[in-house]
Design an enzyme around this catalytic site. Structure first.
Site, mmCIF file in Angstrom:
data_model
loop_
_atom_site.group_PDB
_atom_site.id
_atom_site.type_symbol
_atom_site.label_atom_id
_atom_site.label_comp_id
_atom_site.label_asym_id
_atom_site.label_seq_id
_atom_site.Cartn_x
_atom_site.Cartn_y
_atom_site.Cartn_z
ATOM 1 N N GLU A 194 2.880 -7.003 5.378
ATOM 2 C CA GLU A 194 2.722 -5.771 4.594
ATOM 3 C C GLU A 194 3.579 -5.825 3.331
ATOM 4 O O GLU A 194 3.717 -4.839 2.600
ATOM 5 C CB GLU A 194 3.099 -4.560 5.449
ATOM 6 C CG GLU A 194 1.994 -4.121 6.383
ATOM 7 C CD GLU A 194 1.513 -5.192 7.349
ATOM 8 O OE1 GLU A 194 2.345 -5.685 8.145
ATOM 9 O OE2 GLU A 194 0.333 -5.564 7.298
ATOM 10 N N ASN A 278 -2.800 -10.665 8.772
ATOM 11 C CA ASN A 278 -3.692 -10.189 7.712
ATOM 12 C C ASN A 278 -3.350 -10.804 6.355
ATOM 13 O O ASN A 278 -2.198 -11.081 6.059
ATOM 14 C CB ASN A 278 -3.600 -8.664 7.591
ATOM 15 C CG ASN A 278 -2.194 -8.203 7.212
ATOM 16 O OD1 ASN A 278 -1.305 -8.251 8.037
ATOM 17 N ND2 ASN A 278 -1.995 -7.782 5.985
ATOM 18 N N ASP A 320 -6.821 -4.887 8.271
ATOM 19 C CA ASP A 320 -5.529 -5.290 8.842
ATOM 20 C C ASP A 320 -5.663 -5.733 10.299
ATOM 21 O O ASP A 320 -4.821 -5.425 11.124
ATOM 22 C CB ASP A 320 -4.466 -4.179 8.717
ATOM 23 C CG ASP A 320 -3.112 -4.627 9.252
ATOM 24 O OD1 ASP A 320 -2.728 -5.784 9.026
ATOM 25 O OD2 ASP A 320 -2.435 -3.809 9.919
HETATM 26 CA CA CA Z 1 -0.501 -6.559 9.455
#
Ligand code: CA
Length: 592
Positions: A194, A278, A320
């Protein structure tokens, strides 16, 4: 010989002959009296042959002793049991306690390691400042600290032997997952998907902490470390230059694909298996392309780090759906043939069975029937068959997407019983609305780029523990839970499945039917993984860390309130506050 004597004797032998790591753990992982690595064994089965606790007497199970870890945030992972000592980790600041298992002083602190970390690193932990536990080899205990340090401690004294920096929190890279020890190497990944971290796995020498190799999830082939025969059995999965060609410009440099899951190791093939997370950002419109090798299962050679094969589960992720979840190795009968398989329950809601020798895709089916972003997986191409309306894009709020970003399951690891041939999978049943937006990359700042709202899936329950047949891709039974089942599972030779719930109940189910046989309310919600061992008194124990937190418990852990906080999870789990509060406690159960 008793375990402690046996271990002590073995350590002397190890030092004497100068061998370390590999042979030792190869033996130790088969000793069910102890619990010497996070997943119980190299295959990560979390299966124990211990049989004192049965379906008949499990109702009498009760706490034998407890231990407060002294920290409040989420406690994922599990303790280790080596001889007469239990090693317990905590959430930030990642304290380590060695506890006595013998005699009247059971639970006494033999030593404590209390690392000093810059508290500001907590700001770059996306979803609570959890830690997923320790590893052991060569008379050392290995700890991954949130601030990116990998530390080797003397298992007898707790004294630091070496320390290596594996991740730089200044760019948002942290460490939350347990190290894995294969042969003479400590293998570790990074967190920070992230924050635009470019994911990698690295190998350090068990003896002195020197880095041996590093393999990135994306970028030029020489960074990704591809073997000469990479994906030879499945060229359509992609071979050369995919780590750059599937990205726009140099976006691979902030590509995500972090590596914070549970890895497995096949000593015969000399390959280990793990998943990548991700692609960064969460806004797919900003990064067109397959974004390889994010969302990928990798098989790598332990000694060289080179990838033998890779399979991407979710090309051009728009949800995600991190691919980091655990890898479990099992030899399965598929279509009348015994297959060396790797089984993986992805965040995207599909349970995958692949041939672990070459990456061939054998089974890919939904383990939650309400998954709606794809109708299936095309076995010929290996690609998901997407539902167009569910593909998120900037400028549109995609509503009712199942599963939510935290997946049909997250990191909470499943177990496999070679007796029943079933996998026991703790799952989430949560859906979401997802609206991506443009975001600029700044090192060390969140690089999220989407607004999310999560809510319970169809039926209103938010999770289940299911039994899964990985040879056919079918659910054998399902035991629904009010909240996500965010704890790992343990299965025993007496066909008992243990796990904990977010409310804090430790439960035992019948592995054949899913019927609940026992429950006990621990002091806090459970996101840790159960273990079992034989104590110095010859009795079987079951142990679990409670201590609510993690992504599902982030609202409680961080005191958040709104849907926009906690990356969309807070509102969905609001009712948790009616059942539990924070606090790390180890509870150890036994029969009277
Ligand atoms: Ca993630």
């Amino acid at each position: 010989m008793r375990p402690a004597v046996w271990v002590a004797g073995f350590l002397v032998l190890v030092l004497a002959v100068g061998a370390y790591g590999s042979q030792e753990l190869l033996q130790l992982q088969t000793d069910d009296k102890q619990w010497v690595m996070p997943g119980k064994d190299y295959s990560q089965t979390r299966f124990s042959t211990l049989s004192q606790i049965t379906a008949t007497n499990v109702k009498n199970l009760r706490p034998a002793w407890t231990f407060s870890t002294g920290t409040l945030r989420g406690h994922e992972g599990a303790p280790l049991v080596i001889g007469d000592t239990m090693y317990v980790h905590t959430s930030f600041p990642n304290n380590v306690y060695a506890l006595e298992l013998k005699g009247p002083d059971v639970g006494k602190i033999k030593w404590a390691y209390l690392p000093k970390q810059d508290p500001s690193v907590q700001a770059v932990a996306c979803c609570d400042n959890v830690n997923r536990g320790l590893s052991f080899a060569d008379g050392k205990v290995f700890l991954s600290q949130l601030d990116g340090h990998l530390v080797a401690l003397n298992a007898q004294t707790g004294k630091e032997i070496w320390k290596a920096q594996n991740a730089d929190p200044k760019v948002g890279a942290t460490m939350t997952s347990a190290p894995h020890i294969y042969k003479d190497k400590v293998i570790v990944g990074v967190s920070g998907g992230e924050f635009g971290v470019r994911g990698h796995v690295s190998a350090y020498n068990v003896r002195d902490g020197k880095r041996v190799w590093r393999a990135y999830s994306m970028g030029p082939d020489e960074d990704v470390l591809l073997a000469d025969d990479f994906n030879q059995a499945n060229p359509h999965f992609g071979q050369r230059n995919q780590g750059t060609a599937t990205w726009k410009g140099d976006q691979w440099k902030t590509g995500g694909g972090t590596t914070w899951g549970w890895y497995a190791f096949d000593p015969q093939l000399n390959l280990f298996y793990y998943g990548t997370g991700n692609p960064s950002t969460w806004n797919p419109s900003q990064r067109p392309g397959d974004n390889k090798w994010s969302m990928t299962i990798f098989a790598r050679d332990v000694d060289s780090g080179k990838a033998k094969w890779a399979y991407q589960m979710t090309p051009w992720d728009a949800w995600d759906y991190d691919g980091v979840n655990e890898m479990i190795l099992a030899d399965l009968n598929i279509g009348g043939k015994t297959v060396k398989a790797v089984v993986h329950f992805d965040r995207n809601g599909f349970g995958y069975t692949l041939d672990r020798t070459n990456g061939s895709l054998l089974v890919a089916e939904k383990f939650d029937p309400d998954v709606n972003w794809a109708t299936g997986v095309d076995k010929r191409t290996g690609r998901p068959i997407e539902v167009a309306a569910m593909r998120t894009q900037a400028g549109r709020n995609s509503q009712g997407v199942c599963p939510a970003a935290l997946g049909s399951k997250d990191q909470q690891p499943a177990a496999f019983s070679p007796r029943t041939k079933l996998f026991y999978v703790p799952t989430n049943h949560v859906c979401m609305d997802y609206e991506p937006f443009e975001v600029k990359y700044t090192a060390g700042q969140p690089y999220v780029g989407a607004t999310l709202r999560m809510f319970p899936g169809p039926g209103g329950h938010m999770g289940a523990v299911i039994a899964w047949d990985a040879a056919t891709g079918k659910i054998a039974w399902s035991n629904k839970e009010r909240f996500s089942a965010w704890s790992g599972t343990l299965v025993t030779a007496t066909d008992l499945v243990f796990y904990g719930t977010l409310e804090g109940y430790m439960k035992a189910l019948d592995a054949k039917t899913g019927k609940e046989l026992w429950r006990f309310k621990t002091p806090s919600g459970i996101i840790g993984n159960p273990i079992t061992y034989i104590g110095p008194d010859g009795k079987q124990y079951v142990a679990i860390l409670s201590g609510v937190g993690g992504w599902a418990g982030i609202g409680l852990a961080a005191g958040l309130e709104g849907d926009s906080e906690g990356l969309g999870a807070v509102g969905a789990y609001k009712k948790l506050a009616e059942y539990t509060t924070l606090g790390g406690v180890l509870t150890v159960f036994s029969l009277p």
